[in-house]
Every structure is written in structure tokens, then in C-alpha cells.
Scaffold this active site. Sequence first.
Site, PDB file in Angstrom:
ATOM      1  N   MET A   1       0.768  -1.168   0.031  1.00  0.00           N
ATOM      2  CA  MET A   1      -0.059  -0.180   0.012  1.00  0.00           C
ATOM      3  C   MET A   1       0.762   0.999   0.042  1.00  0.00           C
ATOM      4  SD  MET A   1      -2.989  -1.361   2.459  1.00  0.00           S
ATOM      5  CE  MET A   1      -3.616   0.354   2.797  1.00  0.00           C
ATOM      6  N   GLN A  82       5.799  -5.280  -5.562  1.00  0.00           N
ATOM      7  CA  GLN A  82       4.595  -5.020  -6.586  1.00  0.00           C
ATOM      8  C   GLN A  82       5.216  -3.804  -7.353  1.00  0.00           C
ATOM      9  OE1 GLN A  82       0.962  -2.519  -6.051  1.00  0.00           O
ATOM     10  NE2 GLN A  82      -0.088  -4.331  -6.537  1.00  0.00           N
ATOM     11  N   CYS A 122      -5.263  -0.422  -9.216  1.00  0.00           N
ATOM     12  CA  CYS A 122      -5.093   0.888  -8.775  1.00  0.00           C
ATOM     13  C   CYS A 122      -5.951   1.675  -9.684  1.00  0.00           C
ATOM     14  CB  CYS A 122      -3.884   1.446  -8.543  1.00  0.00           C
ATOM     15  SG  CYS A 122      -3.962   3.026  -8.103  1.00  0.00           S
ATOM     16  N   LYS A 164      -2.424  -8.411  -9.369  1.00  0.00           N
ATOM     17  CA  LYS A 164      -3.105  -7.750  -8.341  1.00  0.00           C
ATOM     18  C   LYS A 164      -4.431  -7.293  -9.229  1.00  0.00           C
ATOM     19  CE  LYS A 164      -4.883  -5.866  -4.397  1.00  0.00           C
ATOM     20  NZ  LYS A 164      -4.673  -4.396  -4.297  1.00  0.00           N
ATOM     21  N   ASN A 252      -9.521 -10.412  -1.629  1.00  0.00           N
ATOM     22  CA  ASN A 252      -9.196  -8.911  -0.740  1.00  0.00           C
ATOM     23  C   ASN A 252     -10.443  -8.206  -0.904  1.00  0.00           C
ATOM     24  OD1 ASN A 252      -7.800  -6.048  -2.123  1.00  0.00           O
ATOM     25  ND2 ASN A 252      -7.356  -6.601   0.034  1.00  0.00           N
ATOM     26  N   GLY A 253     -10.314  -7.226   0.130  1.00  0.00           N
ATOM     27  CA  GLY A 253     -11.419  -6.284   0.229  1.00  0.00           C
ATOM     28  C   GLY A 253     -12.369  -6.371   1.081  1.00  0.00           C
ATOM     29  N   GLY A 254     -12.222  -5.469   2.356  1.00  0.00           N
ATOM     30  CA  GLY A 254     -13.357  -5.215   3.757  1.00  0.00           C
ATOM     31  C   GLY A 254     -13.029  -6.323   4.693  1.00  0.00           C
ATOM     32  N   GLY A 277      -5.532  -5.297   3.696  1.00  0.00           N
ATOM     33  CA  GLY A 277      -4.839  -3.749   3.459  1.00  0.00           C
ATOM     34  C   GLY A 277      -5.228  -2.816   4.736  1.00  0.00           C
TER      35      GLY A 277
HETATM   36  C1  LIG Z   1      -3.499   4.091   1.161  1.00  0.00           C
HETATM   37  C2  LIG Z   1      -3.800   3.166   0.259  1.00  0.00           C
HETATM   38  C3  LIG Z   1      -2.646   2.800  -0.526  1.00  0.00           C
HETATM   39  C4  LIG Z   1      -3.012   1.626  -1.383  1.00  0.00           C
HETATM   40  N1  LIG Z   1      -1.714   1.310  -2.190  1.00  0.00           N
HETATM   41  C5  LIG Z   1      -2.050   0.213  -2.904  1.00  0.00           C
HETATM   42  C6  LIG Z   1      -0.914  -0.188  -3.781  1.00  0.00           C
HETATM   43  O1  LIG Z   1       0.255   0.300  -3.842  1.00  0.00           O
HETATM   44  N2  LIG Z   1      -0.805  -1.164  -4.668  1.00  0.00           N
HETATM   45  C7  LIG Z   1      -2.134  -1.983  -4.438  1.00  0.00           C
HETATM   46  O2  LIG Z   1      -2.279  -3.033  -5.141  1.00  0.00           O
HETATM   47  N3  LIG Z   1      -3.050  -1.719  -3.858  1.00  0.00           N
HETATM   48  C8  LIG Z   1      -3.210  -0.794  -3.095  1.00  0.00           C
HETATM   49  N4  LIG Z   1      -4.343  -0.145  -2.174  1.00  0.00           N
HETATM   50  C9  LIG Z   1      -5.362  -1.049  -2.270  1.00  0.00           C
HETATM   51  C10 LIG Z   1      -5.261  -2.249  -1.367  1.00  0.00           C
HETATM   52  O3  LIG Z   1      -4.226  -2.907  -1.444  1.00  0.00           O
HETATM   53  C11 LIG Z   1      -6.587  -3.038  -1.097  1.00  0.00           C
HETATM   54  O4  LIG Z   1      -6.788  -3.608  -2.219  1.00  0.00           O
HETATM   55  C12 LIG Z   1      -7.702  -2.276  -0.676  1.00  0.00           C
HETATM   56  O5  LIG Z   1      -7.630  -1.366   0.212  1.00  0.00           O
HETATM   57  C13 LIG Z   1      -8.939  -3.195  -0.253  1.00  0.00           C
HETATM   58  O6  LIG Z   1      -8.555  -3.975   0.788  1.00  0.00           O
HETATM   59  P1  LIG Z   1      -8.690  -3.679   2.383  1.00  0.00           P
HETATM   60  O7  LIG Z   1     -10.207  -3.158   2.394  1.00  0.00           O
HETATM   61  O8  LIG Z   1      -8.332  -4.836   3.082  1.00  0.00           O
HETATM   62  O9  LIG Z   1      -8.233  -2.496   2.646  1.00  0.00           O
HETATM   63  C14 LIG Z   1      -4.045   1.006  -1.476  1.00  0.00           C
HETATM   64  C15 LIG Z   1      -4.872   1.208  -0.446  1.00  0.00           C
HETATM   65  C16 LIG Z   1      -4.857   2.332   0.273  1.00  0.00           C
HETATM   66  C17 LIG Z   1      -6.001   2.619   1.359  1.00  0.00           C
END
Ligand SMILES: Cc1cc2nc3c(=O)[nH]c(=O)nc-3n(C[C@H](O)[C@H](O)[C@H](O)COP(=O)(O)O)c2cc1C
Length: 417
Positions: A1, A82, A122, A164, A252-254, A277
Site C-alpha cells: 500500500m 509490486q 489501482c 493484483k 481482498n477487500g473489506g 490492507g
Molecule cells: C492508502 C492506500 C494505498 C494503497 N496502495 C496500493 C498499492 O500500492 N498497490 C495495490 O495493489 N493496492 C493498493 N491499495 C489497495 C489495497 O491494497 C486494497 O486492495 C484495498 O484497500 C482493499 O482492501 P482492504 O479493504 O483490506 O483495505 C491501497 C489502498 C490504500 C487505502
Amino acid sequence: MMDYTDRHFRHLIRLLSKQTLLYTEMVSANAVAHERQFHQTHYRQQHPEACLDTMLQNYNIDYIATRFLAQGTAQEGPSILQLGGSDPDLLYQAAQAVSELSQRSYSDYHCNYTALNLNCGCPSPKVAGKGCFGAALMDDPVLVRDLCHALYEGGQQQYPVTVKCRIGTDTKRSWKDDNNNNNYDEALYQDLCHFIETVAAGGIVQEFTIHARIAVLTKSFSPADNRKIPPLKYHLIQRLVQDYPHLRFILNGGIESIPQVQDQLHRVPGLRGVMVGRAFCADPWRFSGADALLYHSNDTEVPLHRWHILQQYAQYADAQEQQYDPTTIRRFLIKAVTGLFAGEPNSKKYRIALDEIAGLPKKGIHTPVSELLLEAATKHLSEETLFRSPLESYELQTQGQNKDLVQEWQADRQVIL
Ligand SMILES: Cc1cc2nc3c(=O)[nH]c(=O)nc-3n(C[C@H](O)[C@H](O)[C@H](O)COP(=O)(O)O)c2cc1C
């Protein structure tokens, strides 16, 4: 992230879980490739007689290492780098840089990744707007296949390549037409299958980490909206697991807690894993029982309590400050630990103390960061907090004693991607 899972944060997480697979922030392949070209050209100008091998072994790779690719320690363990990009040639060169750094016998830099991952998820206009990049790549699976091939070849066929992505984009059908109807989901799933099959047919990619929301690429939709508004459709990932048993899928997600991870793994036999995440960034300690509870590890090295982790991290921070300039590195070292006591009594006071510690080198005060970190913790946090074990914390979680720390974390965040 991005802005979170840098090498310091990954080091911290490794102190609380030996088994968890970590992901770096997305690193721009273009930036790595351009730096590599720049330093190679410079080397050639200085050493016109040098052969290719000599140049590859000796061009100055310091900046690429410190800025983009180096891990915090040799013990980072399972971790995936990544990369983001959409030009096969630049991705190839970026993967070459990874391979070159890992081959150099540096004691200063560590670069030993488990796999390379291509970002196709992204939705940020900063990323998706630049031609076909990030989630926009999902609309061009043939290009994704070729990009993965480039990563594999650039990495000298030594790194598995994973992807991803999202469950789709809104390019063909507006997210507003999604009224939980089966036709919408079916069309989405068919496109997703086409993406997965095309990419996997290249013979390189066998593992997909999928954020179970579509990416809305319309400009008016912010990245934060894109992680909240499109509904989560875990059932599509469950179908993929059943329909493609020869491939590996990570959901992934939530997902916000170990019980939720357990629930997904239980519901979907064959699911390779669950990626967390925001919740991990907001409250890493919530996952401190991961090794024992998810990997069923008896490892005695798992964390005893947060004081134990902080002591180890403090030593690491001192070592980093001996290697790099504290005026530039301190704030990153401190940022990595800001969430360690999230939700505990006095955690805000502790965070304010951390902010002060982060600024001290710029004021010319050079007390070892380890001393400051430990002193701030004993001053502001109770013994009950500092010495609570992972399993005791897990029990509190299962009794529902969690504040909504993820919401709080999002509200506090300064960085909008
Ligand atoms: C601040 C931030 C930065 C993120 N950066 C990346 C990233 O560099 N690469 C990526 O694949 N996803 C990135 N994401 C998305 C997360 O990897 C993830 O897919 C998304 O937040 C959903 O998962 P979660 O609900 O567990 O957070 C980012 C999310 C946030 C909030």
C-alpha cells in the site's frame, strides 16, 4: 500500500508474524527503469572500456536500492514486490534491476523477494489516467499477459509473477446498473474469466490477488470512493476458485479481523489466502495472532507482547539511523509504529509523542531513537497494554471489543491516493 507498506512497516509486521506474506508499496517500473538507464549511461561514460557484465555488476545502484527496492533486513521473509507499469520494455528493465540488486553481495542492501506482482487494481486517476495502467489494464488482458512475461524474463526467470486486480472495471457497464441483479454479475464474471484465462494462458501467472470490487474509472470517482462504494462481490472470487482449480486466488477487500479471515477460508475451500490492507495499517496488533491461529505455527519466536516488539523495532531503528541520515529517515521509521497501539487508552498521547520524536533530528537533537521510542511508550501506555499477549488480544476481538479503527484511520489519513 503506497505510503504505508514501506520496508520499515514490513519489518515491524515481520516482528509480529513470521508467516504472513507481505506486499511492498507499488513501485513505478518507469522510475526504476529510467534510474537504471541513467546510472548505466553514467558508468559507461566513466568506463568506456568496460564490458557489459562488468557494467552490470558495477553501475551505481545505491539510489535504486534505497529509494525503490531495498528491503529493511535480510529477514524480511516471504514478501512480494509490486510493480506498476504498462510498457513491457520498462517492466523488463525494472525486473532486471531487481535481479541485479539481489545478485550483488551487498551487506548494506537486501533484496530477496519471493515474487514480483503486477498492479492491475489501482483506480487512482494519477495511475489509471496515464494510458493503460493500474486497473485500466484489466480492459487489455493481452497486454497484461505480455507485461507479466516481460517481468518474468527481466527477472531472469527466477521470480514467480503474480497479478493484483479487481473483479472488473466499469468500462463496459456502468456501476449504477448494478442493482444486485444476476445479469450484471454474470456479465462481469464472464469478463473476469476472460481476463484470468488470457493472462494465465501466457504460462507465467498462476496466482491472482483480487479486490472483490469493480474499479470505477470515471474521473469523478475518487480512489477512496473506489474502495468503498462499489459493492464487494466475494461470490465471484468463490466461483473462480471452483472454476479454475489449477490457479491460485487470494481474496481482498473489506476484511478487518482474524475471525473474518478464518470465515473466508472456511467458506471457500481452495482459496489460497486472504489479503488485508487498511485494517492491517490501522491496527497491526489485531493480526498478531496470525501465525498461531491461521498458520497453526508453534514457532516460539512469535511476539510475546507489544513491549517485546517495540524493543526489537527500536534496535532496528537505531541500525537504520546509523546507515542512513536520521533527518530524512526518522519520520518513516516513526510512521511505521504509529498504529501499533491504536485504540488503546492514551494511544493519541503516544502518537503525539511520536510526532515530536520524528522532528527531533531536524532540530539538531540526536538522542538514539530507540531510547525515545521506549521512553514514550512507558510514559503513555499502561502495562496492561504493553504486555497483553496476542491470544489475549484475539479473545477481546472475538468478544467484539473492537472500536471501528479502520474508519478512524481513514478519517485521520492525510494522504489521498
Ligand atoms: C492508502 C492506500 C494505498 C494503497 N496502495 C496500493 C498499492 O500500492 N498497490 C495495490 O495493489 N493496492 C493498493 N491499495 C489497495 C489495497 O491494497 C486494497 O486492495 C484495498 O484497500 C482493499 O482492501 P482492504 O479493504 O483490506 O483495505 C491501497 C489502498 C490504500 C487505502
